[in-house]
Enzyme design. Structure first.
Site, short mmCIF file in Angstrom:
data_model
loop_
_atom_site.label_atom_id
_atom_site.label_comp_id
_atom_site.label_asym_id
_atom_site.label_seq_id
_atom_site.Cartn_x
_atom_site.Cartn_y
_atom_site.Cartn_z
N GLY A 174 -2.42 36.22 17.97
CA GLY A 174 -1.53 37.35 18.24
C GLY A 174 -0.93 37.34 19.63
CB SER A 175 -0.28 34.76 22.24
OG SER A 175 0.61 33.84 21.69
CE LYS A 204 -2.91 34.14 2.86
NZ LYS A 204 -3.35 33.01 2.08
CG ASN A 249 8.87 33.57 10.51
OD1 ASN A 249 7.77 33.95 10.90
ND2 ASN A 249 9.11 32.30 10.18
CG HIS A 303 9.59 27.60 12.35
ND1 HIS A 303 8.61 27.42 11.40
CD2 HIS A 303 10.01 26.35 12.70
CE1 HIS A 303 8.45 26.13 11.17
NE2 HIS A 303 9.28 25.45 11.94
CG ASP A 323 9.75 28.01 7.93
OD1 ASP A 323 9.35 29.13 8.30
OD2 ASP A 323 9.00 27.02 7.81
C1 GAR Z 1 3.13 30.70 16.92
O1 GAR Z 1 3.40 29.45 17.49
C2 GAR Z 1 4.10 30.98 15.79
O2 GAR Z 1 5.39 30.48 16.01
C3 GAR Z 1 3.46 30.24 14.66
O3 GAR Z 1 2.08 30.49 14.82
C4 GAR Z 1 1.78 30.68 16.20
C5 GAR Z 1 1.05 31.99 16.33
O4 GAR Z 1 0.60 32.19 17.64
N1 GAR Z 1 3.96 30.69 13.40
C6 GAR Z 1 4.12 29.90 12.35
O5 GAR Z 1 3.87 28.72 12.36
C7 GAR Z 1 4.63 30.64 11.10
N2 GAR Z 1 5.22 29.71 10.20
P1 GAR Z 1 0.13 33.62 18.12
O6 GAR Z 1 -0.86 34.14 17.06
O7 GAR Z 1 -0.55 33.36 19.42
O8 GAR Z 1 1.34 34.51 18.24
#
Ligand code: GAR
Length: 207
Positions: A11-12, A91, A107, A109, A150
């Site tokens: 969740g950063s 999800k 979203n 990506h 995406d």
């Molecule tokens: C982030 O890099 C985000 O772009 C990616 O997961 C990470 C979550 O980091 N999302 C995906 O790959 C979705 N397809 P976070 O939990 O520290 O925000």
């Protein structure tokens, strides 16, 4: 706009949005609900310590996708959610929710779409694929969500260089920094109605 953030992990990105909210950079978005499929996600703790309501819900909790979609939809309605930000959410949303929130689900990506996207392309899989391919640049894409992985219209992108000595971890860290710089700007523009959508083309209007 009343905004729900969906997150599956650390969740950063969610934290970066909360920080921008506190510093006054997101006047048009109020974070009213955090939704996650994994009860151990760090994002839950971030929500709780910021006084934001949480919902733990996963497709596996339901017998059918329809039942899952109905429960999710009614929770979003009850919280008065108008905008959804997927922030590390792993999800696929049910089509009924996507239809209900057309052009109101964003979203983020960790790559430059349309390359290195689609089913299975998330988190470190994206960074590994970028490095294995030998691409010299990666980056961030913020886009609207449609029924394909995406795929929806691109709102904002930011390019990040791939360095010769990068591994997936070091590239992920550089991309994540760019994500934190990018996402709030897209959310604020959408929440403030400062964008125009024509087909796949999204442009920012002057404030
Ligand atoms: C982030 O890099 C985000 O772009 C990616 O997961 C990470 C979550 O980091 N999302 C995906 O790959 C979705 N397809 P976070 O939990 O520290 O925000």
């Amino acid at each position: 706009m009343r905004c729900a953030v969906f997150a599956s992990g650390n969740g950063s990105n969610f934290q970066a949005l909360l920080d921008r909210k506190s510093s006054g950079d997101l006047p048009h978005a109020d974070f009213v609900l955090m939704v996650g499929n994994n009860s151990k996600a760090g994002a839950f703790e971030r929500a709780r310590s910021n006084g934001i309501a949480t919902l733990h819900i996963a497709p596996s909790h339901f017998l059918t996708e329809e039942a899952y979609a109905e429960r999710l939809s009614s929770a979003l309605k009850d919280a008065g959610v108008e905008l959804i930000a997927l922030a590390g959410y792993m999800k696929k949303l049910p089509p009924a929710i996507v239809a209900q929130y057309r052009n109101r689900i964003l979203n983020i990506h960790p790559g430059l779409l349309p390359a290195f996207g689609g089913q299975g392309m998330y988190g470190s899989n994206v960074h590994k694929a970028v490095i294995e391919y030998g691409a010299k640049f990666s980056g961030v894409t913020v886009h609207f969500v449609d029924d394909e992985y995406d795929h929806g219209p691109v709102i904002k992108q930011k390019v990040v260089p791939v360095l010769d000595n990068d591994d997936a971890q070091s590239l992920a860290a550089r991309v994540l920094e760019a994500e934190h710089e990018c996402y709030w700007q897209a959310i604020e523009a959408v929440a403030a109605g400062r964008i125009k959508i024509e087909g796949r083309r999204v442009t920012f209007l002057k404030s």
